[in-house]
Design a protein around this motif. Structure first.
Motif, mmCIF file in Angstrom:
data_model
loop_
_atom_site.group_PDB
_atom_site.id
_atom_site.type_symbol
_atom_site.label_atom_id
_atom_site.label_comp_id
_atom_site.label_asym_id
_atom_site.label_seq_id
_atom_site.Cartn_x
_atom_site.Cartn_y
_atom_site.Cartn_z
ATOM 1 N N HIS A 278 -31.224 -2.732 17.597
ATOM 2 C CA HIS A 278 -30.690 -1.437 18.045
ATOM 3 C C HIS A 278 -29.416 -1.111 17.271
ATOM 4 N N LEU A 279 -28.521 -2.077 17.161
ATOM 5 C CA LEU A 279 -27.262 -1.853 16.457
ATOM 6 C C LEU A 279 -27.484 -1.657 14.963
ATOM 7 N N LEU A 280 -28.402 -2.422 14.383
ATOM 8 C CA LEU A 280 -28.678 -2.293 12.952
ATOM 9 C C LEU A 280 -29.251 -0.911 12.647
ATOM 10 N N ALA A 281 -30.187 -0.458 13.481
ATOM 11 C CA ALA A 281 -30.763 0.874 13.278
ATOM 12 C C ALA A 281 -29.714 1.959 13.509
ATOM 13 N N PHE B 243 -25.413 4.433 18.282
ATOM 14 C CA PHE B 243 -24.386 3.605 18.907
ATOM 15 C C PHE B 243 -24.129 4.059 20.340
ATOM 16 N N ALA B 244 -24.200 5.376 20.580
ATOM 17 C CA ALA B 244 -23.916 5.912 21.909
ATOM 18 C C ALA B 244 -24.976 5.521 22.926
ATOM 19 N N THR B 245 -26.171 5.156 22.457
ATOM 20 C CA THR B 245 -27.236 4.787 23.396
ATOM 21 C C THR B 245 -27.306 3.284 23.622
ATOM 22 N N VAL C 176 -20.056 -2.941 18.316
ATOM 23 C CA VAL C 176 -20.223 -1.491 18.168
ATOM 24 C C VAL C 176 -19.051 -0.896 17.404
ATOM 25 N N HIS C 177 -17.829 -1.274 17.771
ATOM 26 C CA HIS C 177 -16.635 -0.719 17.118
ATOM 27 C C HIS C 177 -16.586 -1.109 15.639
ATOM 28 N N ALA D 129 -26.080 6.129 11.398
ATOM 29 C CA ALA D 129 -24.693 6.607 11.355
ATOM 30 C C ALA D 129 -24.127 6.658 9.948
ATOM 31 N N THR D 130 -24.738 5.968 9.008
ATOM 32 C CA THR D 130 -24.229 5.956 7.640
ATOM 33 C C THR D 130 -24.409 7.335 7.006
#
Length: 365
Positions: free
Chosen positions: A115-118, A48-50, A64-65, A123-124
């Motif tokens: 990107h967000l899905l990965a 998420f940070a990238t 993202v949030h 993050a899970t």
């Protein structure tokens, strides 16, 4: 010497001839299909940070949030036994909560959905063996390899199933995926998916969607939709993709590049018809670059859809594509680009263009 080289009269400039996709017939065992249900190499290090939201598109930051909260809610025990609601909020319950049990990222190609899905997968807070990531095609291929019941058993113990490029191309897939996801949700598996099409519109323009409205609406009810607006980041502020090269330039680059493949485009399209799409990833194993001569318009829709899958696998694996012939934006006819699969074709053009840009250095070298 390859057929492309012989036809052009070009002498090889390296002792070892290039590889050929058209000569590969990979076998992919079922256990490899399961083991490979992780983010592909291109998205192995994303977080998420990238992710860099477009400041002009607030929906990107909002996504993202929401996804960060979603990932945080998947910690601890399995979703059903933990008694959590979909996002991990609310009071404990004895069984799976009603309502959406997944999040659905909808938006145009190139807005960073994968990107967000990965990033969500990474993050899970669960072991890799307890979360799965794959494209819609890879999921249906897994069912074909394992059988429906074994696929349910294999995935039911997971915390999260991420499905990239969610697409319903035929009635059989609609019923299959609707039934599969229903059983996984009942088992407490959280879902996340990306697509260019809102869940209620899946299948529209491709088959008699009205005849399968119940299944499509059932799928839609399992997701909370997050709309992600924006333009294709792959081409945002970047120079135009390089024009196609000559056959001679492509062939010389293939011979000068260890690990490159060299194929005549029409022959490659014929070969793809004899290789199951589930094996297209294995088809590209070990390749440093793909070199194609005589690229031309794709002759029919079945061939075009196979090419889309190959383009996705090449993009996932960050394999540059060097080509002669017509530009990639001329691969698909106007009829195709205005039909039910148009978003697939535009995605393929976008990704192949990015890979062509990556391949520029091979000719310059």
């Amino acid at each position: 010497m390859s057929s492309s080289t012989a036809a052009s009269g070009i002498e090889p400039i390296a002792e070892t001839a290039p590889l050929s996709l058209s000569s590969r017939e990979p076998h992919v065992p079922a256990d490899r299909l399961v083991a490979e249900m992780v983010p592909p190499p291109r998205f192995d290090s994303v977080r998420f940070a990238t992710y860099i939201p477009d400041p002009n598109q607030p929906s990107q930051s909002e996504a993202v949030h929401v996804l960060e909260d979603f990932a945080g809610g998947l910690g601890g025990a399995h979703a059903v036994s933990a008694g959590r609601s979909f996002f991990g909020f609310g009071k404990a319950r004895a069984k799976a909560p009603a309502g959406p049990r997944g999040v659905y990222l909808d938006g145009g190609y190139g807005v960073g959905k994968t990107h967000l899905l990965a990033s969500l997968w990474h993050a899970t807070p669960a072991a890799p063996s307890l979360k799965a990531f794959g494209t819609f095609v890879e999921l249906t291929n897994l069912v074909g390899a394992l059988g429906f019941q074994q696929t349910v058993r294999t995935l039911s113990g997971h915390r999260l199933l991420c499905i990239d490029e969610f697409e319903l191309d035929d009635p059989g897939d609609t019923v299959l995926v609707s039934t599969l996801l229903g059983k996984l949700v009942d088992a407490g598996v959280a879902l996340a998916a990306t697509s260019n099409t809102l869940p209620g519109k899946l299948g529209e323009g491709r088959f008699a969607a009205a005849d399968f409205l119940r299944e499509i609406q059932g799928l839609s009810a399992r997701f909370r939709t997050l709309r992600i607006d924006g333009e294709d980041y792959r081409h945002r502020g970047l120079p135009e993709a390089p024009a196609p090269y000559s056959d001679e330039q492509v062939t010389k680059a293939a011979y000068a590049t260890p690990g490159a493949s060299l194929d005549d485009f029409p022959h490659l399209l014929e070969h793809l018809a004899h290789v199951h799409p589930s094996r297209y990833g294995a088809l590209t194993d070990g390749l440093r670059a793909v070199c194609l001569t005589d690229v031309g318009p794709v002759p029919d829709q079945s061939t075009a859809l196979r090419l889309v899958v190959l383009a996705d696998r090449l993009y996932d694996r960050e394999v540059p594509v060097l080509a002669s012939g017509v530009p990639f934006d001329k691969l698909f006819s106007d009829e195709m680009l205005n039909g039910g699969y148009r978003k697939k074709y535009f995605r393929a053009i976008s990704r192949l263009t990015a890979l062509a840009r990556d391949a520029k250095g091979f000719v310059e070298a």
